[in-house]
Design a protein around this motif. Structure first.
Motif, PDB file in Angstrom:
ATOM      1  N   LYS A 721       0.819  -1.206   0.000  1.00  0.00           N
ATOM      2  CA  LYS A 721       0.000   0.000   0.000  1.00  0.00           C
ATOM      3  C   LYS A 721       0.856   1.261   0.000  1.00  0.00           C
ATOM      4  N   LYS A 722       1.956   1.225   0.745  1.00  0.00           N
ATOM      5  CA  LYS A 722       2.816   2.399   0.796  1.00  0.00           C
ATOM      6  C   LYS A 722       3.670   2.534  -0.458  1.00  0.00           C
ATOM      7  N   HIS A 723       4.058   1.410  -1.069  1.00  0.00           N
ATOM      8  CA  HIS A 723       4.908   1.438  -2.268  1.00  0.00           C
ATOM      9  C   HIS A 723       4.249   0.601  -3.360  1.00  0.00           C
ATOM     10  N   PRO A 724       3.192   1.110  -3.973  1.00  0.00           N
ATOM     11  CA  PRO A 724       2.448   0.287  -4.940  1.00  0.00           C
ATOM     12  C   PRO A 724       3.221  -0.009  -6.234  1.00  0.00           C
ATOM     13  N   TYR A 725       4.264   0.731  -6.559  1.00  0.00           N
ATOM     14  CA  TYR A 725       5.012   0.516  -7.805  1.00  0.00           C
ATOM     15  C   TYR A 725       6.391  -0.094  -7.527  1.00  0.00           C
ATOM     16  N   SER A 726       6.599  -0.595  -6.308  1.00  0.00           N
ATOM     17  CA  SER A 726       7.873  -1.219  -5.962  1.00  0.00           C
ATOM     18  C   SER A 726       7.829  -2.707  -6.313  1.00  0.00           C
ATOM     19  N   ILE A 727       8.767  -3.151  -7.167  1.00  0.00           N
ATOM     20  CA  ILE A 727       8.810  -4.548  -7.588  1.00  0.00           C
ATOM     21  C   ILE A 727       9.195  -5.446  -6.416  1.00  0.00           C
ATOM     22  N   SER A 728      10.140  -4.961  -5.578  1.00  0.00           N
ATOM     23  CA  SER A 728      10.562  -5.780  -4.444  1.00  0.00           C
ATOM     24  C   SER A 728       9.423  -5.958  -3.436  1.00  0.00           C
ATOM     25  N   ALA A 729       8.602  -4.919  -3.234  1.00  0.00           N
ATOM     26  CA  ALA A 729       7.471  -5.049  -2.322  1.00  0.00           C
ATOM     27  C   ALA A 729       6.470  -6.074  -2.844  1.00  0.00           C
ATOM     28  N   TRP A 730       6.222  -6.050  -4.169  1.00  0.00           N
ATOM     29  CA  TRP A 730       5.296  -7.028  -4.747  1.00  0.00           C
ATOM     30  C   TRP A 730       5.883  -8.439  -4.723  1.00  0.00           C
ATOM     31  N   HIS A 758      -4.981   1.460  -8.916  1.00  0.00           N
ATOM     32  CA  HIS A 758      -3.782   1.738  -9.725  1.00  0.00           C
ATOM     33  C   HIS A 758      -3.921   0.936 -11.014  1.00  0.00           C
ATOM     34  N   ARG A 759      -4.537   1.534 -12.002  1.00  0.00           N
ATOM     35  CA  ARG A 759      -4.822   0.827 -13.262  1.00  0.00           C
ATOM     36  C   ARG A 759      -3.573   0.608 -14.122  1.00  0.00           C
ATOM     37  N   ASP A 760      -2.544   1.395 -13.913  1.00  0.00           N
ATOM     38  CA  ASP A 760      -1.327   1.246 -14.703  1.00  0.00           C
ATOM     39  C   ASP A 760      -0.248   0.461 -13.979  1.00  0.00           C
ATOM     40  N   CYS A 761      -0.595  -0.163 -12.853  1.00  0.00           N
ATOM     41  CA  CYS A 761       0.364  -0.929 -12.075  1.00  0.00           C
ATOM     42  C   CYS A 761       0.401  -2.365 -12.623  1.00  0.00           C
ATOM     43  N   LEU A 762       1.588  -2.842 -13.054  1.00  0.00           N
ATOM     44  CA  LEU A 762       1.715  -4.146 -13.714  1.00  0.00           C
ATOM     45  C   LEU A 762       1.753  -5.330 -12.748  1.00  0.00           C
ATOM     46  N   ILE A 767       0.398 -10.967 -11.171  1.00  0.00           N
ATOM     47  CA  ILE A 767       0.075 -11.893 -10.074  1.00  0.00           C
ATOM     48  C   ILE A 767      -1.290 -12.511 -10.288  1.00  0.00           C
ATOM     49  N   ASN A 768      -2.242 -11.717 -10.749  1.00  0.00           N
ATOM     50  CA  ASN A 768      -3.573 -12.261 -11.009  1.00  0.00           C
ATOM     51  C   ASN A 768      -3.529 -13.272 -12.151  1.00  0.00           C
ATOM     52  N   GLY A 769      -2.716 -12.987 -13.193  1.00  0.00           N
ATOM     53  CA  GLY A 769      -2.569 -13.951 -14.293  1.00  0.00           C
ATOM     54  C   GLY A 769      -1.917 -15.234 -13.832  1.00  0.00           C
ATOM     55  N   ASN A 770      -0.923 -15.147 -12.958  1.00  0.00           N
ATOM     56  CA  ASN A 770      -0.282 -16.345 -12.435  1.00  0.00           C
ATOM     57  C   ASN A 770      -1.256 -17.172 -11.599  1.00  0.00           C
ATOM     58  N   GLN A 771      -2.111 -16.473 -10.807  1.00  0.00           N
ATOM     59  CA  GLN A 771      -3.107 -17.197 -10.024  1.00  0.00           C
ATOM     60  C   GLN A 771      -4.085 -17.934 -10.935  1.00  0.00           C
ATOM     61  N   LYS A 872      26.791 -17.262 -16.295  1.00  0.00           N
ATOM     62  CA  LYS A 872      27.348 -16.798 -15.024  1.00  0.00           C
ATOM     63  C   LYS A 872      26.217 -16.571 -14.011  1.00  0.00           C
ATOM     64  N   ASP A 873      26.587 -16.583 -12.743  1.00  0.00           N
ATOM     65  CA  ASP A 873      25.614 -16.333 -11.668  1.00  0.00           C
ATOM     66  C   ASP A 873      25.337 -14.834 -11.537  1.00  0.00           C
ATOM     67  N   PHE A 874      24.068 -14.498 -11.357  1.00  0.00           N
ATOM     68  CA  PHE A 874      23.635 -13.109 -11.138  1.00  0.00           C
ATOM     69  C   PHE A 874      23.045 -12.979  -9.729  1.00  0.00           C
ATOM     70  N   PRO A 875      23.284 -11.852  -9.080  1.00  0.00           N
ATOM     71  CA  PRO A 875      22.668 -11.678  -7.728  1.00  0.00           C
ATOM     72  C   PRO A 875      21.162 -11.538  -7.827  1.00  0.00           C
ATOM     73  N   ILE A 876      20.484 -12.194  -6.909  1.00  0.00           N
ATOM     74  CA  ILE A 876      19.026 -12.144  -6.872  1.00  0.00           C
ATOM     75  C   ILE A 876      18.601 -11.027  -5.913  1.00  0.00           C
ATOM     76  N   SER A 877      17.696 -10.171  -6.364  1.00  0.00           N
ATOM     77  CA  SER A 877      17.227  -9.047  -5.516  1.00  0.00           C
ATOM     78  C   SER A 877      16.480  -9.577  -4.300  1.00  0.00           C
ATOM     79  N   LYS A 878      16.736  -8.928  -3.141  1.00  0.00           N
ATOM     80  CA  LYS A 878      16.109  -9.336  -1.887  1.00  0.00           C
ATOM     81  C   LYS A 878      14.883  -8.471  -1.607  1.00  0.00           C
ATOM     82  N   PRO A 879      13.870  -9.044  -1.014  1.00  0.00           N
ATOM     83  CA  PRO A 879      12.694  -8.236  -0.650  1.00  0.00           C
ATOM     84  C   PRO A 879      13.044  -7.231   0.442  1.00  0.00           C
TER      85      PRO A 879
END
Length: 928
Positions: A721-730, A758-762, A767-771, A872-879
């Motif tokens: 709710k506080k960060h609706p466009y944050s990928i890590s939060a989602w 938020h109609r433009d939030c991907l 997530i709904n498509g994955n569900q 090669k290995d890439f770092p994975i982003s942390k929540p």
């Protein structure tokens, strides 16, 4: 008995009568035994406003004594005919006297027919004199005194004799008959009051005396008597009223004004007390006591300028006497007003008034030293110290201690130490306080080694001095004596001693908020986390629970006060003397309390009116539903907090955050979550929004660790709710959702809200498509992915999701153009491959798609391309809820897909019959 409607006493006296007739009747009543007070011209008008009061009877003036025993003409009918009957009675008596004596004695001209010539002229010219423009003269006219009839005189005389003989039962009926004949005569009521007082019936005696006092308002002695009786009854409203009447009768009586000032002082009305004293000063400017008291009252009201002015006028206008108290008080007021120059001038004036032969008193010397210290002149301080070493000051501990405290406050610690040491050698009883002051001076001089012994000496007698104990702990920590500081702040080890002390004192020193906070900080700074949590957690938990309950009670009380609170406030307006003749005196209370009481009265009246309307509207059988829940609210009261200052400053809030982190490190997750939830629910004026955000992030970390995902869902939802466009939060939110085995209703509702808001939030679309894909709803999943594709067509994840959704949809049974759908799906997958620049992951996904639709030849081709690339290995982003400094738990090569591609390829070889080739692939890529 039932009393009729109360009427004002002024109406009783003045109905149907003029002012002159009233004065004549009052003066006539004084002849029966009450003496007239002398009339004074130019009296000082009293500023006290007379209060409303009512008389609790009408008709028979003695009806409140014995109900139904007297029948006769009503009181107000007597007043309507009083003007005519008075003149007629005197005329008849004069004619009878003339007939008895014949013409032996010729009546005087002024006593013809018992009426003076001025009264006859007044009656003849009644209408014309009213329109006369000449000013009326005040006071009783000469020769207009009305004389009592012989019958009334005889009755009063007989009653007086019976009273003197102690025959009260015979005197009362005679006086009652006299009251019927002369209702406005105060003598009858006065004697009746004396009789009932002798019979120990103080209430009736006070009622009769009150009537007599109103009929003879200038009888000061009677008003004083009523004041004393009202004090016995603790009816302070009546006391104030009688005092005001007595002052109006004799404005020059200083004792009455002093008594009223003292009454106001006892009731906390300092402004009115000061005004009363100021009236005495205006009458008698040389009255020193009145000026002192007025100055003290103005000082309590915060009006220092007026307090100083009252005393300055006396000092300037009157010669100095041996009494220096007024000088001392005036100097103290100037010092309180920070007018040290004026205070020094007054001290010099007093010194000159004493003369060279007399030594200045010690009190003025102390004031002089304090003033010069504030002005920066410490030479006077040296002289004061010299005088103390020489002179005797055993009876002036407070003065010397005040000087020493002033030096300490001003930073003159050496001078203060000298004074404290001088006092400690003389006053043994005050050594504990003096040792504490000496320790404070040494601590201020950074001489901690000298300060610590004096603090220990002070605490040996002042064990409950929390500030001294905490200050000593700071000094011990600065000296490196941490264990000694901890033992100083720790509770007593003997449990029996603790129980005994707890039963004796309401709150021992080791339960103090400051002691616990200081001890917890020491434990935390030294890394003793278990002791830190054990000391502070129980008090913090109880404090936050009580605070949350208090916040709810405050919110309810703001909406509506309970009925019990309203009734308690209205009690102030209730007249406690309901059976008295005189009632309705103004309550003695502050203006704010009176305002609250009036509001409560109006509120109760409205509630009563609404209740009557409900009773009328509702049937009798349904009356049980009208229950009052105010009693339940009244039982719940706002409680005191165990740690009152826990949420006041930033330092304590940081301590709470450290407590939660410490409990997480100790794996006490449930207790940490409880504290965090209680803190987050508090309003922003108690806990800042920045601290709440930190607490929510910490709560999210704890919630992800706990097995129950419901706690984690709340924190993840708040983060989104506080960060609706944050990928890590989602990502964190989706990670929590995947932990639910079944469909979670709150998740679907929240996801729909975010889609609408938020109609433009991907992320919500994906997530709904994955569900939908997980539930094999491929058409709905394709719709969600295509909506996201409209916003970001170059996003590789969206192209991958659209391609896989279309391919899965093509494998269904209801679709007619399956080939077209498969081609469209691969078109999105090849677009995904081009965006990723032929990366290993993109090649693997296309190979897997070919294998899924049965095009194994093309699948083998793309699997071989995957095996040919070394990723090669890439770092994975942390929540955001995880610690960014935490080490990675992945093994090397976690981004390489050789094993997955080889396994799928061996399945194709095995199914086609190439078993040796399948075994070779597994041995090369899938075995260590």
């Amino acid at each position: 008995m039932l009393l009729p409607t109360a009427l004002p006493v002024e109406d009783m006296v003045e109905v149907g009568r003029g002012e002159e007739a009233i004065e004549e009747e009052v003066e006539l009543g004084r002849e029966g035994g009450l003496e007239d007070a002398e009339e004074t011209d130019g009296e000082v008008e009293d500023d006290e406003v007379e209060e409303d009061y009512t008389l609790q009877f009408e008709g028979d003036p003695l009806g409140f004594v014995q109900e139904g025993d007297h029948e006769g003409t009503e009181l107000y009918q007597h007043f309507e005919r009083l003007e005519y009957e008075a003149l007629a009675e005197r005329k008849r008596k004069a004619l009878q006297q003339c007939s008895r004596n014949g013409q032996a004695k010729k009546p005087k001209k002024d006593e013809l027919l018992g009426v003076s010539m001025e009264e006859i002229e007044e009656m003849m010219n009644f209408g014309f004199r009213r329109r006369a423009s000449s000013a009326k003269k005040r006071g009783r006219k000469k020769g207009s005194r009305n004389k009592l009839s012989p019958e009334v005189n005889i009755k009063i005389g007989d009653a007086t004799l019976h009273y003197a003989s102690g025959n009260y039962s015979e005197a009362i009926p005679i006086l009652e008959a006299a009251v019927q004949l002369a209702p406005n005569l105060p003598d009858s009521y006065f004697i009746l009051g004396l009789i009932y007082d002798a019979m120990n019936d103080r209430k009736k005696a006070l009622n009769f005396h009150m009537i007599a006092a109103h009929l003879s308002p200038k009888d000061v002695s009677l008003w004083k008597k009523l004041v004393a009786w009202s004090i016995e009854q603790k009816n302070f409203g009546q006391v104030r009223y009688c005092l005001s009447k007595a002052i109006a009768a004799d404005p020059k009586d200083i004792s009455l004004r002093f008594n009223r000032a003292l009454l106001y002082f006892e009731l906390g009305e300092y402004q009115k007390a000061a005004d009363s004293c100021n009236q005495i000063v205006s009458l008698y400017p040389a009255n020193v006591e009145a000026r002192k008291m007025a100055s003290k009252m103005y000082q309590k009201c915060g009006q220092l300028e007026k307090a100083i002015g009252v005393l300055e006028d006396y000092v300037n206008d009157y010669p100095f006497e041996d009494d220096i108290s007024i000088f001392d008080q005036l100097i103290s007021l100037n010092m309180e007003n920070s007018s040290y120059d004026k205070a020094v001038q007054l001290i010099e004036k007093a010194k000159s008034a004493f003369g060279p032969d007399k030594e200045l008193p010690l009190c003025l010397k102390a004031r002089n030293a304090i003033c010069h210290a504030h002005l920066g002149n410490m030479e006077i301080a040296k002289d004061f110290l010299q005088d103390l070493r020489i002179g005797n000051f055993e009876d002036h501990y407070d003065l010397v201690n005040e000087v020493a405290n002033t030096f300490q406050t001003l930073g003159q610690y050496h001078y203060a130490l000298n004074l404290y040491f001088i006092l400690s050698r003389t006053f043994d009883n005050e050594k504990a306080t003096l040792n504490l002051n000496i320790g404070q001076c040494y601590a201020s001089l950074s001489e901690r080694g000298k300060a610590i012994p004096f603090y220990y000496k002070a605490l040996s007698k002042l064990e409950d001095d929390i500030d001294a104990r905490i200050t000593l702990s700071f000094l011990l920590i600065d000296e490196g004596k941490d264990d000694e500081a901890i033992s100083l702040l720790s509770p007593l080890k003997c449990s029996s001693t603790i129980s005994d002390v707890s039963s004796t004192f309401s709150k021992p020193w080791w339960l103090s908020e400051k002691v616990k906070m200081q001890l917890a900080k020491i434990y935390h700074s030294k890394g003793r986390l278990e002791e830190f949590v054990d000391v502070i957690f129980p008090s913090v938990q109880k404090t936050l629970i009580v605070e949350s309950m208090n916040q709810k009670l405050k919110a309810r009380s703001k909406k509506r006060l309970s009925k019990s609170v309203l009734l308690e406030r209205v009690k102030l307006l209730d007249d406690q003397q309901e059976d008295n003749v005189f009632r309705g005196f103004k309550p003695v209370a502050t203006s704010s309390d009176l305002l609250k009481a009036n509001r409560a009265k109006k509120s109760l009246e409205k509630q009563a009116a609404l209740g009557d309307e409900k009773n009328v509207a509702a049937p009798s059988a349904g009356m049980d539903w009208q229950c009052d829940d105010s009693n339940e609210d009244a039982t719940k009261e706002i409680q005191d907090l165990p740690l009152p200052g826990l949420l006041k400053d930033e330092e304590n809030q940081q301590l709470l955050l450290d407590l939660c982190k410490t409990m997480v490190s100790l794996h006490r997750y449930s207790e940490a979550l409880e504290i965090i939830n209680l803190l987050i629910r508090l309003p922003n004026d108690r806990v800042s929004s920045e601290k709440k955000e930190e607490l929510q992030s910490l709560g999210a970390q704890i919630a992800y660790i706990t097995p129950d995902p419901k706690h984690a869902f709340d924190y993840a939802r708040n983060m989104v709710k506080k960060h609706p466009y944050s990928i890590s939060a989602w990502n964190s939110y989706y990670e929590v959702i995947l932990r639910f085995q079944n469909r979670f209703g709150k998740h679907l509702k929240f996801l729909h809200q975010m889609r609408v808001r938020h109609r433009d939030c991907l992320p919500p679309m994906i997530i709904n498509g994955n569900q939908c894909t997980m539930q094999s709803m491929h058409q709905a999943a394709a719709e969600e992915y295509l909506q996201a594709y409209k916003h970001q067509p170059e996003n590789p994840l969206i192209n991958l999701c659209v391609g896989t959704a279309l391919i899965n949809l093509a494998l269904g049974f209801r679709l007619q153009n399956k080939h077209q759908c498969v081609v469209q799906g691969f078109a999105f997958l090849y677009n995904y491959l081009s965006i990723c620049n032929n990366k290993q992951e993109a090649l693997y996904n296309i190979a897997r798609a070919y294998q899924h639709v049965g095009l194994v030849t093309l699948a083998v081709l793309y699997y071989e391309k995957v095996l040919a690339i070394q990723q090669k290995d890439f770092p994975i982003s942390k929540p955001p809820n995880q610690d960014p400094d935490a080490p990675a738990s992945h093994k090397p090569g976690y981004c390489n897909l050789h094993m997955e591609a080889a396994f799928n390829l061996h399945l194709i070889y095995k199914k086609s019959g190439a078993v040796d080739l399948s075994r070779k692939i597994l041995k090369s890529y899938c075995t260590p």
